[in-house]
Motif scaffolding. Structure first.
Motif, PDB file in Angstrom:
ATOM      1  N   LEU A   8       0.854  -1.198   0.000  1.00 19.22           N
ATOM      2  CA  LEU A   8       0.000   0.000   0.000  1.00 19.22           C
ATOM      3  C   LEU A   8       0.886   1.242   0.000  1.00 19.22           C
ATOM      4  O   LEU A   8       1.499   1.588   1.009  1.00 19.22           O
ATOM      5  N   THR A   9       0.952   1.889  -1.154  1.00 19.69           N
ATOM      6  CA  THR A   9       1.870   3.009  -1.343  1.00 19.69           C
ATOM      7  C   THR A   9       1.091   4.222  -1.867  1.00 19.69           C
ATOM      8  O   THR A   9      -0.126   4.145  -2.096  1.00 19.69           O
ATOM      9  N   THR A  10       1.809   5.286  -2.109  1.00 14.14           N
ATOM     10  CA  THR A  10       1.187   6.472  -2.711  1.00 14.14           C
ATOM     11  C   THR A  10       0.497   6.098  -4.022  1.00 14.14           C
ATOM     12  O   THR A  10      -0.587   6.595  -4.341  1.00 14.14           O
ATOM     13  N   LEU A  20     -10.190   7.003   3.370  1.00 14.06           N
ATOM     14  CA  LEU A  20      -8.877   6.830   2.733  1.00 14.06           C
ATOM     15  C   LEU A  20      -7.802   7.646   3.448  1.00 14.06           C
ATOM     16  O   LEU A  20      -6.669   7.189   3.629  1.00 14.06           O
ATOM     17  N   LEU A  21      -8.164   8.857   3.875  1.00 14.55           N
ATOM     18  CA  LEU A  21      -7.195   9.672   4.625  1.00 14.55           C
ATOM     19  C   LEU A  21      -6.792   8.954   5.913  1.00 14.55           C
ATOM     20  O   LEU A  21      -5.620   8.967   6.312  1.00 14.55           O
ATOM     21  N   ALA A  22      -7.764   8.332   6.567  1.00 15.46           N
ATOM     22  CA  ALA A  22      -7.473   7.644   7.832  1.00 15.46           C
ATOM     23  C   ALA A  22      -6.577   6.422   7.598  1.00 15.46           C
ATOM     24  O   ALA A  22      -5.620   6.193   8.353  1.00 15.46           O
ATOM     25  N   VAL A  23      -6.864   5.642   6.549  1.00 19.37           N
ATOM     26  CA  VAL A  23      -6.037   4.459   6.263  1.00 19.37           C
ATOM     27  C   VAL A  23      -4.613   4.900   5.904  1.00 19.37           C
ATOM     28  O   VAL A  23      -3.625   4.345   6.402  1.00 19.37           O
ATOM     29  N   ALA A  24      -4.505   5.937   5.080  1.00 17.25           N
ATOM     30  CA  ALA A  24      -3.173   6.441   4.698  1.00 17.25           C
ATOM     31  C   ALA A  24      -2.412   6.914   5.935  1.00 17.25           C
ATOM     32  O   ALA A  24      -1.202   6.687   6.063  1.00 17.25           O
ATOM     33  N   GLY A  25      -3.147   7.550   6.846  1.00 21.45           N
ATOM     34  CA  GLY A  25      -2.519   8.033   8.082  1.00 21.45           C
ATOM     35  C   GLY A  25      -1.941   6.893   8.907  1.00 21.45           C
ATOM     36  O   GLY A  25      -0.891   7.044   9.547  1.00 21.45           O
ATOM     37  N   ARG A  26      -2.610   5.744   8.877  1.00 18.47           N
ATOM     38  CA  ARG A  26      -2.103   4.586   9.627  1.00 18.47           C
ATOM     39  C   ARG A  26      -0.814   4.043   8.996  1.00 18.47           C
ATOM     40  O   ARG A  26       0.003   3.422   9.648  1.00 18.47           O
ATOM     41  N   LEU A  27      -0.671   4.232   7.685  1.00 18.89           N
ATOM     42  CA  LEU A  27       0.479   3.676   6.951  1.00 18.89           C
ATOM     43  C   LEU A  27       1.633   4.662   6.813  1.00 18.89           C
ATOM     44  O   LEU A  27       2.710   4.293   6.358  1.00 18.89           O
ATOM     45  N   GLY A  28       1.358   5.933   7.137  1.00 23.52           N
ATOM     46  CA  GLY A  28       2.379   6.948   6.904  1.00 23.52           C
ATOM     47  C   GLY A  28       2.489   7.344   5.444  1.00 23.52           C
ATOM     48  O   GLY A  28       3.479   7.944   5.022  1.00 23.52           O
ATOM     49  N   VAL A  29       1.462   7.034   4.637  1.00 22.74           N
ATOM     50  CA  VAL A  29       1.455   7.482   3.237  1.00 22.74           C
ATOM     51  C   VAL A  29       0.989   8.945   3.230  1.00 22.74           C
ATOM     52  O   VAL A  29      -0.045   9.278   3.808  1.00 22.74           O
ATOM     53  N   THR A  39      -1.083  -5.372  -5.665  1.00 25.47           N
ATOM     54  CA  THR A  39      -2.283  -5.848  -4.962  1.00 25.47           C
ATOM     55  C   THR A  39      -1.904  -6.979  -4.005  1.00 25.47           C
ATOM     56  O   THR A  39      -0.752  -7.405  -3.964  1.00 25.47           O
ATOM     57  N   VAL A  40      -2.904  -7.463  -3.306  1.00 30.04           N
ATOM     58  CA  VAL A  40      -2.696  -8.591  -2.385  1.00 30.04           C
ATOM     59  C   VAL A  40      -2.092  -9.812  -3.059  1.00 30.04           C
ATOM     60  O   VAL A  40      -1.481 -10.649  -2.397  1.00 30.04           O
ATOM     61  N   THR A  41      -2.278  -9.940  -4.353  1.00 38.47           N
ATOM     62  CA  THR A  41      -1.751 -11.122  -5.049  1.00 38.47           C
ATOM     63  C   THR A  41      -0.271 -10.970  -5.395  1.00 38.47           C
ATOM     64  O   THR A  41       0.347 -11.926  -5.864  1.00 38.47           O
ATOM     65  N   GLY A  42       0.257  -9.770  -5.225  1.00 33.51           N
ATOM     66  CA  GLY A  42       1.648  -9.519  -5.599  1.00 33.51           C
ATOM     67  C   GLY A  42       1.767  -8.965  -7.007  1.00 33.51           C
ATOM     68  O   GLY A  42       2.834  -8.513  -7.413  1.00 33.51           O
TER      69      GLY A  42
END
Ligand code: FES
Length: 570
Positions: free
Chosen positions: A249-251, A274-283, A337-340
């Motif tokens: 999960l990147t920019t 989406l802002l909240a999920v990005a905040g958890r990842l540091g994106v 994605t999750v599949t690589g």
């Protein structure tokens, strides 16, 4: 590969004995010998009717996990039912995320399959997975089948607003309104319009957290169980590959999610999630990225509330991958994605089977969809509007404000025949932000005054620090930040002030002389309209919740803690 769960189960000491022995109860003898322990975080609940079928989905995940050599462990997690919870399910999104994160970290888990559906459930699961950073994959529970009433399709949510306005306008009897209830909710699954649940399922796939092609599969469709089975297998492989959210999960993933959000004409609620999920990842995702990346993307999906069709039509027409194929040049090929595999590697095989539902790029439903981010002296930190759901003639508008200090104040006065309101008025509602309500409810699409409905008025400019249901429509400026209860200027507007909206210029302002504006303070009635909780979750929430422009997460939950636990329990 060293499994995280081996830190509980490996060895011959007393603690390993305790961890193994209590978990045996019929598990295979080799369950603790190098087999990935896969949690199935299940938001099934009778009080979250949109997710009530997820235990059946979990059973299919279970089969897939076993088949791939893992050990499935079903784990009920906090479930949030959008239609039932008061004051608003959003009040507990962060609590659900925190609880799931903590339960995953505290237990001997190597990877997790996340089962969500109703509005807040996928966001809370994604936030949790991002913070604990264990291999994680989502199975969206899927939308309901289309219901019909008097021979016409009914869209969950969207048609509730329409029918209730028709009752208020005297065009539909109360009896017929009641009769439509069971026609609207025809099957298991979440809302079948492009509301928040559908949006978040599709956006989660665009983000890379769902097996491509699965999101949007209707809940009663047997292909959902097939996908759940396959996802169970995949979760085991993800553990072996060490494919945790921070690795994919990147920019670029968020870029693709924003393009998808615009192309599907998705809910404004996706912005805060989406802002909240990005905040958890540091994106480093910002509110302005939604406007920069998404506002010029055409809306291609003709679904309610912006269009005509419903979610099973979208699935029949080719689903998200077919939509993304139309905007392929706007997507970032680097996003995995999750599949690589990259998301875009799945698009060659996608096809549009019904161009009425998924429009061609040259004939979009709306030429520029997406979400516009507004700023001005009413919203210094930003506000959003969904132009595709607004009336074109109101996108540039000046009108006198009619201000309501709370939703109760609004309901008490909006239908007063003596209320001095015209179609040009701007309805302003405050006290509905994260702190003020608390929880930032979906009340921004305020019902119009009865007397104007009777005159045929169907839309007005509305401004609010709350959110709007993804199934709603109208010229509504929402997520105003800072909110009134956090000292935002929305607290200073008075009835009669001229409010100016200019979506093209991205402005929302109140036209009050600067010196007068600077001297204003909130009235007693305004301050009394805000929540002042003394204890419990509400107190913790109000003390720590952040504003809409950064995702409405709690300040101490932003970021990740990983999965490390240093201390033993015995
Ligand atoms: Fe659950 Fe709409 S109420 S998705």
């Amino acid at each position: 590969m060293a499994l995280r769960s081996a830190r509980w189960y490996a060895g011959q000491d007393r603690n390993a004995y305790i961890h193994r022995a209590w978990m045996r109860r019929g598990t295979p003898a080799d369950a603790f010998e190098g087999r990935p322990q896969i949690a199935i975080a299940n938001t099934a609940s009778d009080l979250t009717p949109c997710n009530a079928h997820l235990s059946e989905v979990a059973a299919s995940v279970r089969h897939g996990v076993y088949e791939a050599g893992g050990i499935p462990l079903e784990m009920p997690v906090v479930s949030l039912g959008e239609t039932q919870m008061r004051p608003t399910a959003m009040l507990w999104r962060n609590m659900a995320a925190m609880a799931t994160e903590e339960m995953l970290r505290a237990n001997p888990i190597d990877g997790v399959v996340l089962l969500g559906g109703c509005d807040k459930t996928i966001p809370s699961l994604l936030m949790a997975a991002a913070s604990v950073d264990l291999p994680a994959v989502v199975v969206p529970g899927g939308p309901m089948l289309t219901g019909t009433f008097r021979g016409k399709p009914l869209g969950c949510g969207t048609d509730v607003w329409k029918l209730s306005e028709e009752v208020r306008a005297g065009d539909l009897t109360q009896d017929d309104f009641t009769r439509s209830e069971s026609s609207m909710i025809r099957s298991r699954g979440h809302c079948n319009t492009m509301g928040t649940a559908s949006t978040m399922a599709l956006v989660a796939e665009a983000l890379g957290t769902v097996v491509p092609g699965v999101a949007g599969t209707p809940a009663p469709d047997s292909r959902l169980l097939e996908a759940a089975h396959g996802t169970g297998r995949l979760a085991v492989e993800m553990v072996t590959a060490g494919r945790s959210p921070s690795t994919f999960l990147t920019t670029a993933s968020f870029h693709n999610a924003i393009v998808a959000l615009a192309a599907i004409g998705g809910s404004t609620n996706a912005v805060v999630h989406l802002l909240a999920v990005a905040g958890r990842l540091g994106v480093p995702l910002t509110l302005d990225d939604f406007d920069r990346i998404g506002s010029h993307v055409p809306v291609l999906v003709d679904l309610q509330p912006a269009g005509r069709f419903l979610m099973d039509d979208l699935h029949r027409a080719g689903g998200l991958l077919a939509v993304l194929r139309e905007v392929r040049d706007l997507l970032d090929d680097d996003a995995l994605t999750v599949t690589g595999r990259p998301l875009t590697s799945y698009l060659d095989d996608a096809s549009v089977w019904d161009p009425e539902v998924i429009r061609n790029r040259s004939e979009p439903l709306v030429r520029e969809g997406g979400i516009a981010v507004l700023r001005g002296n009413l919203a210094p930190s930003g506000a959003v509007i969904k132009p595709a759901a607004a009336s074109p003639h109101l996108l540039k508008h000046r009108g006198p404000a009619i201000v309501f200090d709370s939703i109760e104040d609004f309901h008490a006065r909006i239908d007063d025949p003596d209320l001095d309101v015209t179609a040009d008025s701007v309805l302003v509602l405050r006290g509905c932000g994260p702190k003020g309500y608390p929880g930032m409810p979906e009340v921004s699409n305020m019902p119009l005054p009865k007397k104007l409905l009777a005159q045929g008025v169907r839309d007005m400019v509305r401004v609010c620090d709350g959110r709007m249901s993804g199934t709603a429509y109208g010229t509504v400026v929402l997520h105003v930040a800072p909110e009134a209860a956090a000292g935002g200027p929305l607290a200073l507007v008075r009835t009669g002030d001229i409010v100016a909206l200019d979506v093209a210029a991205r402005r929302i302002d109140v036209e009050v002389p600067h010196t007068e504006w600077a001297a204003r303070t909130p009235s007693r009635a305004t301050l009394d309209g805000f929540a002042h909780p003394r204890r419990g979750w509400e107190r913790l929430y109000v003390d720590h919740v952040q504003q809409a422009d950064t995702g409405v997460d709690l300040d101490f939950l932003v970021g990740a803690s990983g999965s490390e636990v240093r201390r033993e329990s015995h």
